[in-house]
Write a protein that holds these residues in place. Structure first.
Motif, PDB file in Angstrom:
ATOM      1  N   GLN A  93      18.749   8.827 -18.063  1.00  0.00           N
ATOM      2  CA  GLN A  93      20.215   8.108 -18.004  1.00  0.00           C
ATOM      3  C   GLN A  93      19.662   6.714 -17.540  1.00  0.00           C
ATOM      4  O   GLN A  93      18.582   5.951 -16.958  1.00  0.00           O
ATOM      5  N   SER A  94      19.908   5.147 -18.546  1.00  0.00           N
ATOM      6  CA  SER A  94      19.738   4.163 -17.697  1.00  0.00           C
ATOM      7  C   SER A  94      19.981   3.807 -16.510  1.00  0.00           C
ATOM      8  O   SER A  94      21.061   4.186 -15.705  1.00  0.00           O
ATOM      9  N   LEU A  95      19.262   3.248 -15.755  1.00  0.00           N
ATOM     10  CA  LEU A  95      19.285   2.803 -14.252  1.00  0.00           C
ATOM     11  C   LEU A  95      20.488   1.215 -14.327  1.00  0.00           C
ATOM     12  O   LEU A  95      21.485   0.730 -14.786  1.00  0.00           O
ATOM     13  N   SER A  96      21.677   1.591 -13.213  1.00  0.00           N
ATOM     14  CA  SER A  96      22.424   1.064 -13.144  1.00  0.00           C
ATOM     15  C   SER A  96      21.935  -0.871 -13.031  1.00  0.00           C
ATOM     16  O   SER A  96      20.927  -0.683 -12.484  1.00  0.00           O
ATOM     17  N   ASP A  97      22.770  -1.251 -12.548  1.00  0.00           N
ATOM     18  CA  ASP A  97      22.382  -2.835 -12.077  1.00  0.00           C
ATOM     19  C   ASP A  97      21.794  -2.984 -11.483  1.00  0.00           C
ATOM     20  O   ASP A  97      20.763  -3.436 -10.510  1.00  0.00           O
ATOM     21  N   GLU A  98      22.528  -3.021 -10.021  1.00  0.00           N
ATOM     22  CA  GLU A  98      22.785  -2.469  -8.736  1.00  0.00           C
ATOM     23  C   GLU A  98      20.270  -1.699  -8.948  1.00  0.00           C
ATOM     24  O   GLU A  98      19.633  -1.983  -8.297  1.00  0.00           O
ATOM     25  N   GLU A  99      20.538  -0.508  -9.636  1.00  0.00           N
ATOM     26  CA  GLU A  99      19.201   0.449  -9.402  1.00  0.00           C
ATOM     27  C   GLU A  99      18.190  -0.527  -9.846  1.00  0.00           C
ATOM     28  O   GLU A  99      17.154  -0.180  -8.633  1.00  0.00           O
ATOM     29  N   LEU A 100      18.173  -0.963 -10.983  1.00  0.00           N
ATOM     30  CA  LEU A 100      17.071  -2.334 -11.640  1.00  0.00           C
ATOM     31  C   LEU A 100      17.491  -3.386 -10.697  1.00  0.00           C
ATOM     32  O   LEU A 100      15.886  -3.673 -10.515  1.00  0.00           O
ATOM     33  N   GLU A 101      17.863  -3.644 -10.351  1.00  0.00           N
ATOM     34  CA  GLU A 101      17.526  -4.480  -8.707  1.00  0.00           C
ATOM     35  C   GLU A 101      16.838  -3.965  -7.878  1.00  0.00           C
ATOM     36  O   GLU A 101      16.039  -5.301  -7.354  1.00  0.00           O
ATOM     37  N   VAL A 102      16.720  -3.556  -7.329  1.00  0.00           N
ATOM     38  CA  VAL A 102      16.813  -2.453  -5.865  1.00  0.00           C
ATOM     39  C   VAL A 102      14.695  -2.594  -6.592  1.00  0.00           C
ATOM     40  O   VAL A 102      13.905  -2.866  -5.681  1.00  0.00           O
ATOM     41  N   ALA A 103      14.982  -1.432  -8.087  1.00  0.00           N
ATOM     42  CA  ALA A 103      13.512  -1.360  -8.482  1.00  0.00           C
ATOM     43  C   ALA A 103      13.250  -2.099  -8.619  1.00  0.00           C
ATOM     44  O   ALA A 103      10.808  -2.300  -8.692  1.00  0.00           O
TER      45      ALA A 103
END
Length: 148
Positions: A93-103
């Protein structure tokens, strides 16, 4: 069951069900896997290598879809979209925008990145940590905005 074995099993099921789109997609994927096995002279591939091959196929389909849409070839774009859906089921499952920003923020902090010169290192860290879960274009745009 490894990802390669799952693809083989799904191919047989799709063939029996006469699902032409899925059969075509999985046939291309199996060919890519077989070619990589020949290149590496091995009997099997680890799941992370298979995921890379799937991600490459997904990227090709997305690019083709964009080009067909721009050219007004909706018939071909529809085929690419159907193939993309079939391939997406094998990716995590792809990362959400928030999860991507945190990463991305975590990678920047871990690497001590401060300028655009560090963009490659940050991208490599993010893409490596989240194989198959990150859209490279989206990640690139966020990294640029954070580092500039």
């Amino acid at each position: 069951m490894s990802l390669s074995q799952q693809i083989d099993k799904d191919y047989i099921e799709a063939y029996k069900a006469k699902s032409t789109v899925k059969v075509a997609v999985l046939r291309h994927l199996k060919t890519a896997i077989k070619n990589r096995m020949v290149e590496e002279r091995s009997d099997g591939l680890p799941d992370d290598v298979v995921l890379d091959l799937i991600a490459k196929q997904v990227k090709q389909r997305k690019d083709s879809f964009d080009q067909y849409t721009k050219a007004g070839r909706d018939d071909l774009a529809k085929i690419e979209a159907e193939e993309l859906v079939a391939l997406d089921s094998y990716l995590p499952q792809s990362l959400s925008d928030e999860e991507l920003e945190v990463a991305i923020e975590k990678a920047i902090a871990d690497l001590g990145a401060s300028s655009m010169a560090d963009m490659g290192k940050v991208m490599q860290a993010v893409l490596g940590a989240h194989k198959g879960q990150v859209d490279g274009k989206k990640a690139s745009g966020l990294v640029k905005s954070k580092l500039s």
